[in-house]
Design a protein around this motif. Structure first.
Motif, PDB file in Angstrom:
ATOM      1  N   ILE A  55       3.873  -0.165  -3.391  1.00  0.00           N
ATOM      2  CA  ILE A  55       3.620   0.928  -4.337  1.00  0.00           C
ATOM      3  C   ILE A  55       3.913   2.259  -3.655  1.00  0.00           C
ATOM      4  O   ILE A  55       3.532   2.472  -2.495  1.00  0.00           O
ATOM      5  CB  ILE A  55       2.156   0.915  -4.831  1.00  0.00           C
ATOM      6  CG1 ILE A  55       1.854  -0.372  -5.608  1.00  0.00           C
ATOM      7  CG2 ILE A  55       1.866   2.136  -5.717  1.00  0.00           C
ATOM      8  CD1 ILE A  55       0.395  -0.541  -5.965  1.00  0.00           C
ATOM      9  N   LEU A  56       4.593   3.142  -4.369  1.00  0.00           N
ATOM     10  CA  LEU A  56       4.766   4.517  -3.924  1.00  0.00           C
ATOM     11  C   LEU A  56       4.019   5.434  -4.894  1.00  0.00           C
ATOM     12  O   LEU A  56       4.233   5.367  -6.106  1.00  0.00           O
ATOM     13  CB  LEU A  56       6.233   4.932  -3.888  1.00  0.00           C
ATOM     14  CG  LEU A  56       6.461   6.413  -3.535  1.00  0.00           C
ATOM     15  CD1 LEU A  56       6.220   6.657  -2.055  1.00  0.00           C
ATOM     16  CD2 LEU A  56       7.850   6.895  -3.939  1.00  0.00           C
ATOM     17  N   LEU A  58       5.439   7.598   5.859  1.00  0.00           N
ATOM     18  CA  LEU A  58       4.924   7.782   4.499  1.00  0.00           C
ATOM     19  C   LEU A  58       3.922   6.712   4.103  1.00  0.00           C
ATOM     20  O   LEU A  58       3.639   6.519   2.904  1.00  0.00           O
ATOM     21  CB  LEU A  58       6.074   7.841   3.468  1.00  0.00           C
ATOM     22  CG  LEU A  58       6.964   9.079   3.490  1.00  0.00           C
ATOM     23  CD1 LEU A  58       6.132  10.356   3.361  1.00  0.00           C
ATOM     24  CD2 LEU A  58       7.868   9.141   4.699  1.00  0.00           C
ATOM     25  N   ARG A  59       3.331   6.021   5.075  1.00  0.00           N
ATOM     26  CA  ARG A  59       2.329   5.010   4.802  1.00  0.00           C
ATOM     27  C   ARG A  59       0.962   5.655   4.588  1.00  0.00           C
ATOM     28  O   ARG A  59       0.583   6.570   5.315  1.00  0.00           O
ATOM     29  CB  ARG A  59       2.253   3.996   5.946  1.00  0.00           C
ATOM     30  CG  ARG A  59       3.521   3.181   6.146  1.00  0.00           C
ATOM     31  CD  ARG A  59       3.469   2.318   7.379  1.00  0.00           C
ATOM     32  NE  ARG A  59       3.379   3.116   8.601  1.00  0.00           N
ATOM     33  CZ  ARG A  59       3.567   2.629   9.825  1.00  0.00           C
ATOM     34  NH1 ARG A  59       3.853   1.350   9.991  1.00  0.00           N
ATOM     35  NH2 ARG A  59       3.470   3.415  10.874  1.00  0.00           N
ATOM     36  N   ASP A  90       0.809  -1.516   2.398  1.00  0.00           N
ATOM     37  CA  ASP A  90       1.865  -1.619   1.387  1.00  0.00           C
ATOM     38  C   ASP A  90       1.804  -0.539   0.313  1.00  0.00           C
ATOM     39  O   ASP A  90       2.474  -0.648  -0.719  1.00  0.00           O
ATOM     40  CB  ASP A  90       1.857  -3.001   0.722  1.00  0.00           C
ATOM     41  CG  ASP A  90       2.145  -4.119   1.697  1.00  0.00           C
ATOM     42  OD1 ASP A  90       2.970  -3.892   2.605  1.00  0.00           O
ATOM     43  OD2 ASP A  90       1.542  -5.196   1.565  1.00  0.00           O
ATOM     44  N   ILE A  91       1.007   0.509   0.550  1.00  0.00           N
ATOM     45  CA  ILE A  91       0.965   1.641  -0.383  1.00  0.00           C
ATOM     46  C   ILE A  91       1.439   2.889   0.362  1.00  0.00           C
ATOM     47  O   ILE A  91       0.929   3.214   1.442  1.00  0.00           O
ATOM     48  CB  ILE A  91      -0.439   1.855  -0.966  1.00  0.00           C
ATOM     49  CG1 ILE A  91      -0.890   0.620  -1.735  1.00  0.00           C
ATOM     50  CG2 ILE A  91      -0.449   3.075  -1.888  1.00  0.00           C
ATOM     51  CD1 ILE A  91      -2.291   0.720  -2.309  1.00  0.00           C
ATOM     52  N   TYR A  92       2.400   3.555  -0.217  1.00  0.00           N
ATOM     53  CA  TYR A  92       3.043   4.719   0.387  1.00  0.00           C
ATOM     54  C   TYR A  92       2.873   5.922  -0.554  1.00  0.00           C
ATOM     55  O   TYR A  92       2.519   5.763  -1.721  1.00  0.00           O
ATOM     56  CB  TYR A  92       4.527   4.445   0.618  1.00  0.00           C
ATOM     57  CG  TYR A  92       4.794   3.266   1.526  1.00  0.00           C
ATOM     58  CD1 TYR A  92       5.218   3.447   2.825  1.00  0.00           C
ATOM     59  CD2 TYR A  92       4.619   1.954   1.062  1.00  0.00           C
ATOM     60  CE1 TYR A  92       5.454   2.359   3.671  1.00  0.00           C
ATOM     61  CE2 TYR A  92       4.850   0.867   1.893  1.00  0.00           C
ATOM     62  CZ  TYR A  92       5.270   1.075   3.192  1.00  0.00           C
ATOM     63  OH  TYR A  92       5.496   0.002   4.018  1.00  0.00           O
ATOM     64  N   ALA A  93       3.152   7.113  -0.043  1.00  0.00           N
ATOM     65  CA  ALA A  93       3.054   8.310  -0.885  1.00  0.00           C
ATOM     66  C   ALA A  93       4.006   9.378  -0.354  1.00  0.00           C
ATOM     67  O   ALA A  93       4.305   9.436   0.841  1.00  0.00           O
ATOM     68  CB  ALA A  93       1.626   8.843  -0.920  1.00  0.00           C
ATOM     69  N   THR A  94       4.475  10.216  -1.263  1.00  0.00           N
ATOM     70  CA  THR A  94       5.343  11.320  -0.872  1.00  0.00           C
ATOM     71  C   THR A  94       5.193  12.472  -1.852  1.00  0.00           C
ATOM     72  O   THR A  94       4.701  12.299  -2.967  1.00  0.00           O
ATOM     73  CB  THR A  94       6.822  10.880  -0.799  1.00  0.00           C
ATOM     74  OG1 THR A  94       7.605  11.920  -0.178  1.00  0.00           O
ATOM     75  CG2 THR A  94       7.395  10.621  -2.194  1.00  0.00           C
ATOM     76  N   ALA A  97      11.060   4.012   1.002  1.00  0.00           N
ATOM     77  CA  ALA A  97      11.788   2.816   0.567  1.00  0.00           C
ATOM     78  C   ALA A  97      12.273   2.012   1.772  1.00  0.00           C
ATOM     79  O   ALA A  97      12.206   0.774   1.776  1.00  0.00           O
ATOM     80  CB  ALA A  97      12.971   3.211  -0.315  1.00  0.00           C
ATOM     81  N   ASP A  98      12.768   2.707   2.787  1.00  0.00           N
ATOM     82  CA  ASP A  98      13.181   2.012   4.010  1.00  0.00           C
ATOM     83  C   ASP A  98      12.007   1.264   4.631  1.00  0.00           C
ATOM     84  O   ASP A  98      12.121   0.088   5.007  1.00  0.00           O
ATOM     85  CB  ASP A  98      13.746   3.022   5.018  1.00  0.00           C
ATOM     86  CG  ASP A  98      15.160   3.461   4.688  1.00  0.00           C
ATOM     87  OD1 ASP A  98      15.816   2.792   3.859  1.00  0.00           O
ATOM     88  OD2 ASP A  98      15.602   4.484   5.249  1.00  0.00           O
TER      89      ASP A  98
END
Length: 470
Positions: free
Chosen positions: A145-146, A300-301, A306-310, A331-332
């Motif tokens: 998830i982003l 960006l973790r 498994d959850i990222y944010a930007t 995404a990378d």
């Protein structure tokens, strides 16, 4: 858990701005399936809809109107611009719609791997989302998830303000009007840009600034810009706060101490807050700071697996290019690719006239980090292009590490500062010394030569050089 290299990796993205699309495009290239969730009426986020694009069109319009009235060349007559605010707004909105279609909607239409889901999303557990749509609640359990939910204008707590028809920056740009009198509360990026734009389009503008202009920047930048804004007739009130606000159906009254200021319109430009309140971050174990901004690392973790944010919903600097760079790197990381976001040479521009541009460390910031520094400041009246343009406003300052002589920061207040700053950013990223900068060849006449000339001041008096001395 789905393998990070699998073509069936499912990624959910909350938001549809630049950071969200950068992640979606990169993830699709890597073979993932993407579900993008957007709660708003339009896609594209802040930049294209209500931020960068429309604001820069408005600023450019205002600059052209101003330049017609203030021609510095003898023999070239000035002229008053005939301004139609409604038509200007309509043209801005047409260009916004064009870019939203070509840069956002077209990608969704042409990318089979990316699906747009309209609705409000929140976490109902680790890696588990509920999306409230017009057709009922939908459950999503993606592999990654982003969070790219952006930010919204922050509204200060001022007695009498709630319930009044004040403007945010979005409403100001979409108003289609240029009020006779405008009060702006705020002293940072949006406040200074819109205050100057409205003043140049014909409004009598008063700014109420809690401390000083651009309080997070080198004081010389804010002080210099303040003088120029005042020179254009803007009443900049520093160290000033509003105690109460009232609206009688036609006019705002803003009380400041014993004085009452009156205007047809009031613009609140006091920063932005992250759009995280409805996400229920705690259900997923995602940590945030006291403002609700999500904490992320260089990949960006978030604090949750498994959850990222930007973007603006995080503690990252609130710039669209930072959000987009973060989206690609997220995404990378989701696919096990080592990719980090390096902000050590991040340029920033404030689109006033003259512009304010910075990169790297200020002298104060460097000293706070324990670095021994050296710096030089060059006034723009030493730059041939500024002299040829009869516009000598501003300065450039370079900061170097005193031991290595490597450039570590630059601050510029000047016309076209935004076009100059990337040279300093490249120099910092490549660890160029000030002597290397001073010895480079620059075209003549360009504003960017200010970088070379300022670098030369570490060793010599540039006022004693001929125009294009090497």
């Amino acid at each position: 858990m789905t393998d990070a290299t699998s073509e069936t990796l499912h990624i959910a993205i909350i938001g549809s701005g630049s950071g969200a699309f950068a992640c979606a495009i990169r993830a699709a290239e890597l073979g993932a399936r993407v579900t993008m969730v957007e709660r708003g009426e339009v896609i594209g986020g802040t930049c294209v809809n209500v931020g960068c694009v429309p604001s820069k069109i408005m600023i450019r319009t205002a600059q052209l109107a101003h330049d017609r009235r203030h021609v510095p060349f003898e023999g070239l007559n000035t002229a008053e611009a005939d301004i139609d605010p409604l038509r200007l707004m309509q043209q801005r909105e047409r260009r916004v719609a064009e870019l939203r279609q070509s840069k956002y909607q077209r990608i969704i239409d042409e990318q089979d791997a990316i699906t747009l889901l309209r609705g409000e999303a929140w976490f109902d557990g680790p890696k588990s989302l509920t999306v409230r749509t017009d057709h009922g609640d939908q459950h999503i359990a993606p592999d990654r998830i982003l969070i790219a939910s952006g930010a919204s204008p922050a509204i200060p707590s001022i007695k009498g303000l709630p319930g009044t028809p004040f403007w945010t920056s979005t409403q100001a740009m979409r108003s289609g009007e240029c009020p006779p009198r405008l009060i702006v509360i705020g002293g940072s990026v949006v406040a200074v840009e819109q205050a100057q734009a409205f003043a140049r389009l014909g409004s009598q503008v008063t700014m109420l600034v809690r401390s000083r202009l651009l309080s997070s920047e080198d004081p010389a930048l804010g002080d210099g810009l303040c003088a120029y804004l005042r020179g254009e007739g803007i009443d900049v009130c520093l160290d000033t706060t509003a105690s109460s606000i009232a609206h009688d159906g036609a006019l705002f009254t803003v009380n400041v101490g014993d004085e009452a200021l009156v205007a047809e319109r009031l613009l609140i430009a006091t920063g932005r807050r992250p759009n995280t309140e409805v996400l229920r971050l705690g259900a997923a174990g995602v940590e945030s700071d006291r403002t609700g901004a999500i904490l992320v690392d260089e990949r960006l973790r978030t604090s949750a697996p498994d959850i990222y944010a930007t973007g603006d919903c995080t503690t990252l600097p609130q710039f669209v290019y930072v959000a987009a760079a973060g989206g690609t790197r997220a995404a990378d990381a989701m696919h096990g690719i080592a990719s980090t976001l390096d902000l050590s040479a991040m340029p920033a521009v404030i689109f006033t006239d003259p512009q304010v541009a910075t990169v790297g460390l200020s002298e104060t910031q460097a000293e706070q980090q324990g670095l021994e520094v050296d710096s030089r400041r060059l006034e723009m009246d030493q730059v041939p292009r500024a002299l040829a343009n009869f516009d000598e406003r501003g300065f450039i300052k370079l900061v170097i590490d005193a031991e290595s002589r490597v450039l570590i920061g630059a601050q510029i207040l000047a016309p076209e500062a935004g076009e100059i700053i990337q040279i300093a950013a490249l120099a910092i990223s490549q660890r160029l010394t000030v002597e290397q900068l001073a010895g480079m060849l620059f075209p003549y006449l360009v504003y960017a030569e200010a970088i070379k000339l300022c670098a030369q001041t570490f060793q010599r008096d540039v006022s004693q050089l001929s125009c294009c001395a090497g």
